[in-house]
Design an enzyme around this catalytic site. Structure first.
Site, short mmCIF file in Angstrom:
data_model
loop_
_atom_site.label_atom_id
_atom_site.label_comp_id
_atom_site.label_asym_id
_atom_site.label_seq_id
_atom_site.Cartn_x
_atom_site.Cartn_y
_atom_site.Cartn_z
N ARG A 46 18.21 151.27 23.19
CA ARG A 46 17.16 150.27 22.97
C ARG A 46 16.70 150.35 21.51
NH1 ARG A 46 12.22 151.53 23.99
NH2 ARG A 46 12.62 152.51 26.00
N TYR A 98 12.02 123.15 17.48
CA TYR A 98 12.83 123.40 18.68
C TYR A 98 11.86 123.44 19.88
CZ TYR A 98 15.59 125.94 22.08
OH TYR A 98 16.24 126.31 23.23
N ASP A 168 13.19 128.99 10.40
CA ASP A 168 14.26 128.99 11.40
C ASP A 168 15.48 128.36 10.73
OD1 ASP A 168 16.03 128.30 13.49
OD2 ASP A 168 14.41 128.04 14.93
N LYS A 193 23.99 129.85 18.58
CA LYS A 193 24.50 128.59 18.04
C LYS A 193 25.63 128.86 17.04
CE LYS A 193 21.07 127.32 20.61
NZ LYS A 193 19.76 126.96 20.13
C1 PLP Z 1 18.42 127.31 20.45
C2 PLP Z 1 17.40 127.41 19.40
C3 PLP Z 1 16.40 128.37 19.46
C4 PLP Z 1 16.27 129.32 20.65
O1 PLP Z 1 17.36 130.18 20.76
P1 PLP Z 1 17.97 130.74 22.15
O2 PLP Z 1 19.10 131.58 21.68
O3 PLP Z 1 18.38 129.56 22.96
O4 PLP Z 1 16.89 131.51 22.82
C5 PLP Z 1 15.49 128.45 18.42
N1 PLP Z 1 15.56 127.59 17.36
C6 PLP Z 1 16.50 126.64 17.29
C7 PLP Z 1 16.52 125.73 16.12
C8 PLP Z 1 17.44 126.51 18.30
O5 PLP Z 1 18.37 125.55 18.22
#
Ligand code: PLP
Length: 377
Positions: A46, A98, A168, A193
């Site tokens: 962890r 998001y 982000d 992603k």
């Molecule tokens: C998908 C996404 C998230 C969240 O991520 P997860 O891996 O689905 O928890 C946050 N910000 C953006 C821009 C995203 O596309």
């Protein structure tokens, strides 16, 4: 080293004595100590694990940060980030976030005493700052409307007001845009992603510019426990090896599709930052080296939107983005279902809007698929 090389080789520390060219998957939950008071550098998974550490070093070097912390999802990373704040603190966010970040802030962080203001431009962000403001949280380009924010302009405001500036960078990735170099303090990723890139692993990252912030986040991660598993760490490491080539091709295909969609009579708007008519085109050119593989577009009526979702054959109607498979989503019903209806519609996220994540299929096949899905039957 150039970013293509960093993607392939990652951190040069492979934790291996056999000459293995890729990092092994260390499944150990715990590590034996050589003597009392001594450690191999690993104690308990962890806290840290070699496979995960290799990935964290790689992501930190791609973003130009002093360290990265890998989480079990993008939302786990965002949630850990909110632990940096206390009741009474205020955060200014870019609007059109998001959907999951918005739900976390509105449904959980607010209950814990943190307040939020949403703003569209660097000027609106500056105007929203109060004595209680501790941070600015932005997403650029935004999801799903592809609004582009000038990161350097927001960084200046954040610096002048002594605020932590978080960006982000899921949509463009460090291959196209490096927010830390433009003045951000923390970069957030959904590694699910583009970094992973294969629609086969869920992951998240926080990358910090300075060691103090990095250490605070590491303590939050090991204490709250939403860490990335060794197997997922390996999958994301493997995905990153092809980040540069994937993004180059996805962007090329996205540009071809965006141009074609713009001439289709049933399509009323195309939002792609690589189109010179897009409002973010100039800013993106200035701050990033590319436009990415995400397109959103509006069609003439809801029935046409539904037809496309139900009739596409190569493109799949599924949430998520950034993978080798092209995916189409219906933001109003999926990613943005938790944004209040009037707010959603005011932002253009209505029943006529679709979002396309361009994969690695042939551009001609993807265009033909969209065109056949729009035809009258
Ligand atoms: C998908 C996404 C998230 C969240 O991520 P997860 O891996 O689905 O928890 C946050 N910000 C953006 C821009 C995203 O596309």
């Amino acid at each position: 080293m150039n970013i293509e090389t960093l993607c392939v080789h990652g951190s040069d520390k492979k934790y291996d004595t056999t000459g293995s060219v890729c990092v092994p998957i260390f499944t150990a939950a715990t590590f034996a100590h050589p003597a009392v008071g001594e450690s191999t550098g690993f104690d308990y998974s962890r806290v840290q694990n070699p496979t995960r550490e290799h990935l964290e070093h790689t992501v930190a070097s791609l973003e130009g940060g002093c360290g990265a912390i890998a989480f079990s999802s993008g939302m786990a990373a965002t949630s850990a980030l909110t632990e940096l704040f206390s009741p009474g603190n205020h955060i200014v966010c870019s609007a059109d976030l998001y959907g999951g970040s918005y739900r976390l802030f509105e449904q959980i962080s607010k209950k814990n005493g943190i307040s939020f203001t949403y703003a569209d431009t660097p000027e609106e962000i500056a105007a929203a700052i109060t004595p209680a403001t501790k941070a600015v949280f932005i997403e650029t380009p935004s999801n799903p409307m592809m609004h582009v924010l000038d990161i350097a302009a927001v960084a200046k405001t954040a610096r002048e007001n002594n605020l932590l500036f978080i960006a982000d960078n899921t949509f463009l990735t460090p291959y196209f845009q490096r927010p830390l170099a433009l003045g951000a303090d923390i970069v957030l990723h959904s590694g699910t992603k583009y970094l992973g890139g294969h629609n086969d692993a869920v992951a998240g990252f926080l990358v910090a510019k300075n060691p103090d912030v990095c250490e605070k986040i590491r303590v939050i991660a090991k204490t709250t426990g939403a860490i990335l598993s060794p197997f997922e760490s390996y999958l994301i490491t493997r995905g990153i090896k092809t980040l540069a080539v994937r993004l180059e091709r996805q962007q090329k295909t996205a540009l071809a599709i965006a141009h074609r969609l713009a001439t289709q009579e049933k399509i009323t708007a195309v939002h792609y930052i690589g189109l010179p008519t897009h409002p973010g085109f100039e800013i993106t050119r200035k701050q990033s080296s590319g436009f990415g593989g995400m397109i959103s577009f509006s069609v003439c009526d809801e029935q046409t939107a539904v037809n496309i979702l139900e009739r596409v054959k190569i493109i799949q109607y599924a949430e998520s983005l950034g993978g080798v498979e092209s995916l189409i989503t219906y933001p109003a019903l999926q990613t943005h279902a938790d944004v209040p209806e009037n707010e959603r519609i005011a932002r253009g996220i209505d029943g006529r809007l679709l979002r396309l994540s361009v994969g690695l299929e042939s551009a001609d096949d993807l265009i033909a698929d969209l065109m056949q899905a729009m035809e009258e039957v």
